[in-house]
Design an enzyme around this catalytic site. Structure first.
Site, PDB file in Angstrom:
ATOM      1  N   ASN A  17      48.896  29.326  22.361  1.00 43.74           N
ATOM      2  CA  ASN A  17      49.232  28.489  23.507  1.00 43.74           C
ATOM      3  C   ASN A  17      48.212  27.360  23.516  1.00 43.74           C
ATOM      4  OD1 ASN A  17      49.744  27.311  25.950  1.00 43.74           O
ATOM      5  ND2 ASN A  17      49.590  29.203  27.151  1.00 43.74           N
ATOM      6  N   ARG A 112      53.828  28.643  22.104  1.00 45.36           N
ATOM      7  CA  ARG A 112      54.402  28.270  23.389  1.00 45.36           C
ATOM      8  C   ARG A 112      54.610  26.762  23.389  1.00 45.36           C
ATOM      9  NH1 ARG A 112      51.642  27.150  29.032  1.00 45.36           N
ATOM     10  NH2 ARG A 112      53.526  27.057  30.273  1.00 45.36           N
ATOM     11  N   HIS A 201      58.342  28.029  33.293  1.00 48.56           N
ATOM     12  CA  HIS A 201      57.992  29.465  33.364  1.00 48.56           C
ATOM     13  C   HIS A 201      59.121  30.336  32.834  1.00 48.56           C
ATOM     14  CE1 HIS A 201      55.205  28.656  37.095  1.00 48.56           C
ATOM     15  NE2 HIS A 201      54.493  28.650  35.984  1.00 48.56           N
ATOM     16  N   GLY A 233      50.560  27.846  39.432  1.00 46.81           N
ATOM     17  CA  GLY A 233      51.889  27.240  39.479  1.00 46.81           C
ATOM     18  C   GLY A 233      52.847  28.331  39.938  1.00 46.81           C
ATOM     19  N   ARG A 262      50.147  21.967  43.881  1.00 46.39           N
ATOM     20  CA  ARG A 262      51.343  21.108  43.922  1.00 46.39           C
ATOM     21  C   ARG A 262      52.105  21.311  45.229  1.00 46.39           C
ATOM     22  NH1 ARG A 262      52.937  23.509  38.571  1.00 46.39           N
ATOM     23  NH2 ARG A 262      51.717  22.377  37.028  1.00 46.39           N
ATOM     24  N   ASP A 303      42.881  29.493  45.911  1.00 53.37           N
ATOM     25  CA  ASP A 303      42.848  30.904  45.506  1.00 53.37           C
ATOM     26  C   ASP A 303      43.268  31.758  46.701  1.00 53.37           C
ATOM     27  OD1 ASP A 303      42.034  33.586  44.926  1.00 53.37           O
ATOM     28  OD2 ASP A 303      40.812  32.767  43.299  1.00 53.37           O
ATOM     29  N   ARG A 305      42.977  34.795  47.334  1.00 45.21           N
ATOM     30  CA  ARG A 305      41.968  35.746  47.839  1.00 45.21           C
ATOM     31  C   ARG A 305      41.073  35.078  48.875  1.00 45.21           C
ATOM     32  NH1 ARG A 305      40.780  37.208  41.702  1.00 45.21           N
ATOM     33  NH2 ARG A 305      41.314  35.019  41.687  1.00 45.21           N
ATOM     34  N   GLY A 351      49.702  36.044  39.087  1.00 44.42           N
ATOM     35  CA  GLY A 351      48.467  36.343  39.825  1.00 44.42           C
ATOM     36  C   GLY A 351      48.643  36.720  41.286  1.00 44.42           C
ATOM     37  N   GLY A 353      51.706  37.117  42.944  1.00 42.69           N
ATOM     38  CA  GLY A 353      52.818  38.064  43.104  1.00 42.69           C
ATOM     39  C   GLY A 353      52.439  39.492  42.747  1.00 42.69           C
ATOM     40  N   ASN A 355      49.266  40.718  42.735  1.00 41.08           N
ATOM     41  CA  ASN A 355      48.058  41.229  43.405  1.00 41.08           C
ATOM     42  C   ASN A 355      48.032  41.117  44.916  1.00 41.08           C
ATOM     43  OD1 ASN A 355      46.407  41.946  41.022  1.00 41.08           O
ATOM     44  ND2 ASN A 355      46.687  39.777  40.555  1.00 41.08           N
ATOM     45  N   GLU A 405      53.785  36.857  29.199  1.00 36.31           N
ATOM     46  CA  GLU A 405      54.418  35.766  28.451  1.00 36.31           C
ATOM     47  C   GLU A 405      54.102  35.844  26.963  1.00 36.31           C
ATOM     48  OE1 GLU A 405      52.886  33.404  31.829  1.00 36.31           O
ATOM     49  OE2 GLU A 405      54.479  31.994  31.319  1.00 36.31           O
TER      50      GLU A 405
HETATM   51  P1  ADP Z   1      48.220  30.581  36.325  1.00 37.20           P
HETATM   52  O1  ADP Z   1      48.644  31.335  35.065  1.00 37.20           O
HETATM   53  O2  ADP Z   1      49.308  29.778  36.942  1.00 37.20           O
HETATM   54  O3  ADP Z   1      46.925  29.858  36.216  1.00 37.20           O
HETATM   55  P2  ADP Z   1      47.868  33.216  37.464  1.00 37.20           P
HETATM   56  O4  ADP Z   1      49.197  33.851  37.305  1.00 37.20           O
HETATM   57  O5  ADP Z   1      46.732  33.715  36.656  1.00 37.20           O
HETATM   58  O6  ADP Z   1      47.966  31.645  37.423  1.00 37.20           O
HETATM   59  O7  ADP Z   1      47.467  33.332  39.011  1.00 37.20           O
HETATM   60  C1  ADP Z   1      46.274  32.768  39.486  1.00 37.20           C
HETATM   61  C2  ADP Z   1      46.203  32.963  40.984  1.00 37.20           C
HETATM   62  O8  ADP Z   1      46.382  34.345  41.303  1.00 37.20           O
HETATM   63  C3  ADP Z   1      44.848  32.614  41.572  1.00 37.20           C
HETATM   64  O9  ADP Z   1      44.810  31.262  41.954  1.00 37.20           O
HETATM   65  C4  ADP Z   1      44.760  33.515  42.780  1.00 37.20           C
HETATM   66  O10 ADP Z   1      45.191  32.794  43.915  1.00 37.20           O
HETATM   67  C5  ADP Z   1      45.752  34.609  42.525  1.00 37.20           C
HETATM   68  N1  ADP Z   1      45.154  35.939  42.491  1.00 37.20           N
HETATM   69  C6  ADP Z   1      44.572  36.566  41.457  1.00 37.20           C
HETATM   70  N2  ADP Z   1      44.127  37.782  41.825  1.00 37.20           N
HETATM   71  C7  ADP Z   1      44.423  37.930  43.123  1.00 37.20           C
HETATM   72  C8  ADP Z   1      44.218  38.965  44.096  1.00 37.20           C
HETATM   73  N3  ADP Z   1      43.622  40.092  43.776  1.00 37.20           N
HETATM   74  N4  ADP Z   1      44.692  38.748  45.334  1.00 37.20           N
HETATM   75  C9  ADP Z   1      45.287  37.601  45.658  1.00 37.20           C
HETATM   76  N5  ADP Z   1      45.511  36.595  44.812  1.00 37.20           N
HETATM   77  C10 ADP Z   1      45.084  36.756  43.558  1.00 37.20           C
END
Ligand code: ADP
Length: 425
Positions: A17, A112, A201, A233, A262, A303, A305, A351, A353, A355, A405
């Site tokens: 990628n 990719r 995606h 994203g 975005r 983020d 979190r 991320g 979805g 967590n 992916e």
């Molecule tokens: P991308 O591939 O688009 O960069 P990811 O699928 O890795 O993103 O997701 C990143 C996002 O996931 C982070 O910005 C954060 O907000 C969220 N994230 C990761 N871990 C957690 C968690 N434990 N609780 C809530 N949000 C989380």
């Protein structure tokens, strides 16, 4: 008889990628989908580049002198002037572990590629013609396709004899009916500039919708799924019987859900207004909507979190950002329920979805009329496995399905180079 007899023992796929200044890679064994190596090179072309290389399945510590590493990995800093130098360094790391790019077990490299336009609805075995077609799509993805091309050219230079496959982020969405893919603008203008909804995606939506069907014990052709890919994203898709019928991203990844940085859906007149009234340039507006909007624009953090932590402390801006994010998500769940007619599952991934239990709970709350319900206890259990978090017997299952992916790119690559070989994993 296979034309690939010579590589019948070749079961490994390297997934690349390539970004403008980064190169992420994974080496997978397609007998079981396991990872032999995972890593990335960052800041290519800058003064100090960094390579992080891990061997996830070995679980052992493979650090050696001159490098440092945690979790069974190695880290190298230095200057990798370009992608060729970065890939050479990756090749060195793999060779060091006895899984080098010259190994006869390496079957192919899967790349990719972000934009496949209308031309690529399935993965493509790369040749000069395919490269020229990807080049032709650069105006539609000016940041991503050139970086992806760079990765392909570099890998071809290193292993010109090896089959290389392009797997497109847009491909899964090419099944969208014309009425979902077209914007309601002048047809001649749209056609002249290839303006339509492509979606992104796609590799994740394909993988997650298929895994969701498996989780339900059904064939993908039998189920309708809404996939919510919520990372930095974010995009939603409506998948009917294994085929995408609508998705929230459009000509670019800017459309749709509220994302980390975005805006997602917005009245297009906001852009004219900013141009005319605020005197902003097109580039400034582009940056505003792509980089300084969404959660970060609303509350300063992208983020989830951090946003949850601030909400727990009573922060009103963070609360409003969260509510706007959830409101948009609910609207898409409602819209795609209408598009699909019958929804067997809503699957959360990426991320946020995977967590953020609070996001899942809030997104589904109040949607009982659509057959959605949440089992609060199941929803808060943390796990890396695909799982159902709705109560038994719910009309529409709510699922958490970790996306993968790289595995999907490897799977599609391996399937393409040996069509007579069964796809594994
Ligand atoms: P991308 O591939 O688009 O960069 P990811 O699928 O890795 O993103 O997701 C990143 C996002 O996931 C982070 O910005 C954060 O907000 C969220 N994230 C990761 N871990 C957690 C968690 N434990 N609780 C809530 N949000 C989380």
């Amino acid at each position: 008889m296979s034309s690939y007899d010579a590589v019948d023992t070749a079961t490994r796929v390297l997934v690349l990628n390539s970004g403008s200044s980064s190169l992420k890679y994974q080496l997978l064994d397609m007998r079981d989908g396991s990872r032999l190596a995972v890593g990335m090179v960052e800041r290519i072309g800058e003064k100090t580049s960094r390579l992080v290389h891990t061997l996830p399945e070995s679980g052992g510590d493979s650090s050696d002198g001159g490098s440092s590493g945690g979790e069974g990995g190695r880290e190298r800093t230095g200057r990798f002037a370009d992608h060729a130098k970065a890939l050479e360094a990756v090749a060195d790391e793999l060779a060091h572990d006895g899984i080098g790019l010259d190994s006869p077990e390496l079957a192919a490299i899967g790349h990719r590629v972000v934009h496949g336009g209308l031309r690529f609805s399935v993965p493509a075995l790369i040749d000069n013609g395919v490269l020229a077609e990807i080049e032709r799509l650069v105006p539609l993805a000016p940041l991503h396709n050139p970086a992806n091309l760079l990765g392909i050219r570099t890998a071809r230079a290193l292993r010109p004899d090896l089959p290389q496959v392009a797997v497109f982020d847009t491909a899964f969405h090419t099944t969208m009916p014309e009425y979902a893919a077209r914007y309601a603008i002048d047809t001649a203008t749209a056609d002249a500039h290839r303006i339509r909804r492509y979606g992104f995606h796609g590799t994740s939506h394909a993988y997650v919708s298929r895994r969701t069907a498996e989780l339900l014990g059904k064939d993908p052709s039998e189920v309708n799924v809404i996939v919510l890919h919520l990372g930095n994203g974010a995009s939603a898709s409506a998948v009917a019987g294994g085929r995408c019928v609508d998705t929230s991203m459009g000509l670019t990844p800017l459309e749709g859900l509220v994302m980390g940085t975005r805006s997602g859906d917005i009245d297009p007149a906001v852009t004219f207004h900013l141009r005319r009234v605020a005197g902003m340039s097109v580039d400034e507006i582009d940056e505003l909507l792509n980089k300084k909007s969404g959660l970060v624009g609303l509350c300063g953090d992208n983020d989830m979190r951090e946003i949850r932590r601030r909400i727990d402390e009573g922060d009103e801006r963070a609360r409003l950002a969260f509510d706007i994010y959830i409101h948009r998500l609910k609207k898409y769940i409602g819209a795609y329920s209408a598009v699909l007619g019958r929804v067997d599952a809503v699957a959360f991934t990426a991320g946020v979805g995977e967590n953020a239990a609070e996001v899942r709970e809030a997104a589904v709350a109040g949607l009982e009329a659509l057959g959605l319900a949440m089992d609060a206890k199941r929803n808060t259990v943390r796990s890396g496995e695909p799982r159902i978090v709705s109560p038994d017997g719910a009309r529409t299952a709510v699922a958490v399905v970790p996306t993968d992916e790289e595995l999907e790119i490897a799977r599609q690559t391996f399937a393409l180079i040996g069509e007579d070989r069964p796809a594994i994993a």
